[in-house]
Write an enzyme that holds these catalytic residues in place. Structure first.
Site, PDB file in Angstrom:
ATOM      1  N   CYS A 183       1.101   4.170  -1.823  1.00 43.39           N
ATOM      2  CA  CYS A 183       1.951   2.808  -1.570  1.00 43.39           C
ATOM      3  C   CYS A 183       3.009   2.712  -2.549  1.00 43.39           C
ATOM      4  O   CYS A 183       4.170   2.479  -2.381  1.00 43.39           O
ATOM      5  CB  CYS A 183       1.029   1.534  -1.236  1.00 43.39           C
ATOM      6  SG  CYS A 183       0.290   1.837   0.329  1.00 43.39           S
ATOM      7  N   CYS A 207      -1.741   1.129  -4.216  1.00 46.48           N
ATOM      8  CA  CYS A 207      -2.377   2.327  -4.506  1.00 46.48           C
ATOM      9  C   CYS A 207      -1.164   3.502  -4.835  1.00 46.48           C
ATOM     10  O   CYS A 207      -0.212   3.127  -4.580  1.00 46.48           O
ATOM     11  CB  CYS A 207      -3.206   2.919  -3.487  1.00 46.48           C
ATOM     12  SG  CYS A 207      -2.149   3.688  -2.027  1.00 46.48           S
ATOM     13  N   GLU A 243       1.246  -2.058   3.184  1.00 46.76           N
ATOM     14  CA  GLU A 243       2.488  -1.803   2.597  1.00 46.76           C
ATOM     15  C   GLU A 243       3.513  -0.748   3.401  1.00 46.76           C
ATOM     16  O   GLU A 243       4.628  -0.854   3.386  1.00 46.76           O
ATOM     17  CB  GLU A 243       2.554  -1.315   1.037  1.00 46.76           C
ATOM     18  CG  GLU A 243       1.586  -2.302   0.223  1.00 46.76           C
ATOM     19  CD  GLU A 243       0.096  -1.650   0.116  1.00 46.76           C
ATOM     20  OE1 GLU A 243      -0.389  -1.961  -0.991  1.00 46.76           O
ATOM     21  OE2 GLU A 243      -0.399  -1.494   1.226  1.00 46.76           O
ATOM     22  N   HIS A 292      -1.688   1.780   5.522  1.00 55.39           N
ATOM     23  CA  HIS A 292      -1.840   0.575   4.553  1.00 55.39           C
ATOM     24  C   HIS A 292      -0.720  -0.398   5.155  1.00 55.39           C
ATOM     25  O   HIS A 292       0.373  -0.144   5.616  1.00 55.39           O
ATOM     26  CB  HIS A 292      -1.701   0.940   3.262  1.00 55.39           C
ATOM     27  CG  HIS A 292      -2.795   2.041   2.575  1.00 55.39           C
ATOM     28  ND1 HIS A 292      -2.969   2.310   1.386  1.00 55.39           N
ATOM     29  CD2 HIS A 292      -3.612   2.731   3.415  1.00 55.39           C
ATOM     30  CE1 HIS A 292      -3.983   2.948   1.218  1.00 55.39           C
ATOM     31  NE2 HIS A 292      -4.575   3.178   2.313  1.00 55.39           N
TER      32      HIS A 292
END
Length: 155
Positions: free
Chosen positions: A87, A84, A56, A54
């Site tokens: 993260c 999410c 992040e 992801h």
């Protein structure tokens, strides 16, 4: 005073790069209090074949390398979509004190929508949160991407 819009615009550029690579268009930028921008990236799950890739997570790894420590005490994370659970956990583990995000994620958001992990008093660490910065633009790039995916018959 920090110009949150400026840094979110940079995160949006990362999201646009993700869309151009047929990745879910989420972008992230990490800004250090003294050193300025120390990391930026976008989703790369398809490209790297990695469910943890992801925006992040990739930016946190870059930032840690940049400062030479896993502790990102003096940093702010800017991300186009509400983080999410994975993260949010990484944000707490990295001790990032501030998170600014654009669009809320009612299906997977772990900062304000489904969970409030970054402000859960049961955990050791917390992060301040500012939401809704350029939310319309951040949401639009995601909506456009998923409309295109549906028109191509992809999930």
């Amino acid at each position: 005073m920090t110009d949150h819009r400026y840094f979110m615009e940079l995160a949006l550029r990362e999201a646009e790069a993700a869309a151009a690579e047929n990745e879910v268009p989420v972008g992230a930028v990490i800004v250090h209090r003294d050193r300025g921008i120390i990391a930026s990236d976008h989703n790369r799950r398809e490209q790297l074949r990695d469910p943890t890739a992801h925006a992040e997570m990739l930016a946190i790894t870059q930032a840690a390398e940049s400062v030479g420590s896993w502790r990102l005490d003096f940093c702010t994370l800017y991300v186009t979509l509400e983080p999410c659970v994975m993260c949010a956990g990484a944000i707490l583990q990295a001790r990032i004190p501030a998170v600014v995000f654009g669009a809320a994620d009612p299906k997977a958001g772990a900062v304000q929508s489904l969970f409030e992990l970054l402000n859960d008093k049961r955990l050791n660490h917390r992060s301040s949160v500012i939401s809704g910065i350029l939310a319309e633009q951040c949401g639009h790039i995601l909506s456009r991407f998923f409309q295109q995916q549906r028109s191509l018959g992809k999930k």
